[in-house]
Design an enzyme around this catalytic site. Structure first.
Site, mmCIF file in Angstrom:
data_model
loop_
_atom_site.group_PDB
_atom_site.id
_atom_site.type_symbol
_atom_site.label_atom_id
_atom_site.label_comp_id
_atom_site.label_asym_id
_atom_site.label_seq_id
_atom_site.Cartn_x
_atom_site.Cartn_y
_atom_site.Cartn_z
ATOM 1 N N ARG A 86 13.396 4.454 12.298
ATOM 2 C CA ARG A 86 12.089 5.117 12.369
ATOM 3 C C ARG A 86 11.319 4.690 13.626
ATOM 4 N NH1 ARG A 86 9.293 4.997 6.683
ATOM 5 N NH2 ARG A 86 8.033 6.567 7.757
ATOM 6 N N TYR A 145 10.767 9.241 1.444
ATOM 7 C CA TYR A 145 10.808 8.262 0.344
ATOM 8 C C TYR A 145 11.446 8.805 -0.945
ATOM 9 C CZ TYR A 145 7.713 5.793 3.508
ATOM 10 O OH TYR A 145 7.192 5.168 4.619
ATOM 11 N N PRO A 200 0.792 -1.229 0.000
ATOM 12 C CA PRO A 200 0.000 0.000 0.000
ATOM 13 C C PRO A 200 0.829 1.286 0.000
ATOM 14 C CG PRO A 200 -0.134 -1.121 2.133
ATOM 15 C CD PRO A 200 0.521 -2.071 1.174
ATOM 16 N N ALA A 222 3.261 -0.841 4.674
ATOM 17 C CA ALA A 222 2.729 -0.863 6.049
ATOM 18 C C ALA A 222 2.360 -2.276 6.505
ATOM 19 C CB ALA A 222 1.516 0.052 6.140
ATOM 20 N N HIS A 265 12.900 -2.264 1.694
ATOM 21 C CA HIS A 265 12.285 -1.031 2.199
ATOM 22 C C HIS A 265 13.078 0.150 1.662
ATOM 23 C CE1 HIS A 265 9.560 -3.187 4.678
ATOM 24 N NE2 HIS A 265 10.563 -3.937 5.098
HETATM 25 C C1 DQA Z 1 8.285 1.167 3.698
HETATM 26 C C2 DQA Z 1 8.415 1.371 5.208
HETATM 27 C C3 DQA Z 1 7.088 1.087 5.883
HETATM 28 O O1 DQA Z 1 7.222 1.261 7.285
HETATM 29 C C4 DQA Z 1 6.020 2.031 5.380
HETATM 30 O O2 DQA Z 1 4.767 1.730 5.964
HETATM 31 C C5 DQA Z 1 5.925 2.068 3.895
HETATM 32 C C6 DQA Z 1 7.152 1.988 3.100
HETATM 33 C C7 DQA Z 1 9.564 1.556 2.938
HETATM 34 O O3 DQA Z 1 9.679 1.173 1.779
HETATM 35 O O4 DQA Z 1 10.432 2.246 3.473
HETATM 36 O O5 DQA Z 1 4.850 2.254 3.337
HETATM 37 O O6 DQA Z 1 8.062 -0.222 3.443
#
Ligand code: DQA
Length: 144
Positions: free
Chosen positions: A106, A22, A9, A76, A99
């Site tokens: 975090r 990001y 998501p 998530a 990730h």
């Molecule tokens: C994520 C890190 C997750 O905690 C977050 O909910 C995301 C993206 C990442 O790519 O850094 O949606 O997976």
């Protein structure tokens, strides 16, 4: 070698969502990077993104007998989904977790990864490049 890249998501909102975390590259940039890697490496790489947990479970199940490796950023659902973990275990296909951000640095609720309990490698904090690293890892370990 057939590889499926799965994104969970809000990954489709890359470039718009929280660019300080990001980055500014878009989801379309990510798809291009993955396609380019597939071309350069001579791999058959498919992509799947969904905001729905059950759809991700369905897609993982459909890999059984057809796919040699999975790259997954459950987003998530990383931190909540036993169903995605169980689907990965059910098909038993080699998988790498990616990730974009460094989740270790975090919030406390991001410190648990259910999918990571199955995945043989986790790449975090390398931005979009992490997907390329994950594909190359699977190729080196399982290709040919
Ligand atoms: C994520 C890190 C997750 O905690 C977050 O909910 C995301 C993206 C990442 O790519 O850094 O949606 O997976």
């Amino acid at each position: 070698m057939r590889i499926l890249v799965i994104n969970g998501p809000n990954i489709n909102m890359l470039g718009i969502r929280e660019p300080a975390i990001y980055g500014k590259n878009t989801f379309s940039d990510l798809l291009s990077l993955i396609e380019q890697t597939a071309r350069e490496e001579g791999l058959d790489v498919e992509q799947f993104q969904s905001n729905h947990e059950g759809a991700i479970v369905d897609r993982i199940q459909s890999c059984y007998g057809t796919t040699d490796g999975i790259v997954i950023n459950p987003a998530a659902y990383t931190h909540t989904s036993v169903a995605i973990l169980d689907a990965l275990k059910a098909v038993g296909i080699p998988a790498v977790e990616v990730h974009i951000s460094d989740v270790d640095k975090r919030e406390p609720f991001r410190q648990i990864s259910y999918a990571g309990l199955y995945c043989e490698k986790t790449i975090k904090g390398h931005g979009l490049e992490g997907y390329r690293e994950a594909i190359l890892y699977l190729k080196e370990r399982y290709g040919q």
